[in-house]
Design a protein around this motif. Structure first.
Motif, short mmCIF file in Angstrom:
data_model
loop_
_atom_site.label_atom_id
_atom_site.label_comp_id
_atom_site.label_asym_id
_atom_site.label_seq_id
_atom_site.Cartn_x
_atom_site.Cartn_y
_atom_site.Cartn_z
N PRO A 189 12.84 -11.30 5.54
CA PRO A 189 11.53 -10.27 6.19
C PRO A 189 10.35 -10.64 5.63
O PRO A 189 10.20 -10.31 4.88
N ASP A 193 5.00 -7.06 5.64
CA ASP A 193 4.64 -5.83 6.42
C ASP A 193 6.09 -5.08 6.59
O ASP A 193 5.75 -3.60 6.99
N ASP A 194 7.38 -5.74 6.99
CA ASP A 194 8.80 -5.04 7.55
C ASP A 194 8.84 -4.42 6.23
O ASP A 194 9.55 -2.80 6.53
N ALA A 227 6.58 -1.42 5.55
CA ALA A 227 6.76 -0.08 7.14
C ALA A 227 8.38 0.50 6.42
O ALA A 227 7.84 1.64 7.43
N ALA A 228 9.33 -0.11 6.61
CA ALA A 228 10.38 0.24 5.73
C ALA A 228 9.89 1.46 4.71
O ALA A 228 11.16 2.40 5.02
N GLN A 274 8.28 4.40 6.35
CA GLN A 274 9.24 5.45 7.36
C GLN A 274 10.59 6.38 6.13
O GLN A 274 10.21 6.54 6.57
#
Length: 76
Positions: free
Chosen positions: A10, A13-14, A17-18, A21
């Motif tokens: 991944p 950025d993923d 973001a995770a 979150q």
């Protein structure tokens, strides 16, 4: 024919973001987030150990490593 699909890593950025979150899900408390992630990781490790024990050595052809030594087991 390939035996397993290619795994992609991944993007950074993923992960960002995770992480955002996960922190948001814990009300912005980083300590609670780390605790929740540790609990989730322990759950997944237990599940993985259970699944490994159910797969025969012949089927896996010795490709599966043994269960990992847990930190609490190594300390005691």
């Amino acid at each position: 024919m390939k035996a397993a699909p290619d795994r992609t890593i991944p993007a950074v950025d993923d992960f960002v973001a995770a992480a955002d979150q996960a922190i948001a899900a814990c009300g912005g408390d980083a300590r609670k987030t780390v605790k929740a992630l540790l609990v989730a990781n322990e759950f997944l490790e237990v599940q993985l150990d259970e699944l490994r024990s159910k797969v025969s050595t012949g089927y896996a052809r010795g490709r599966l490593p043994g269960p990992r030594e847990r930190k609490d087991e190594a300390d005691g």
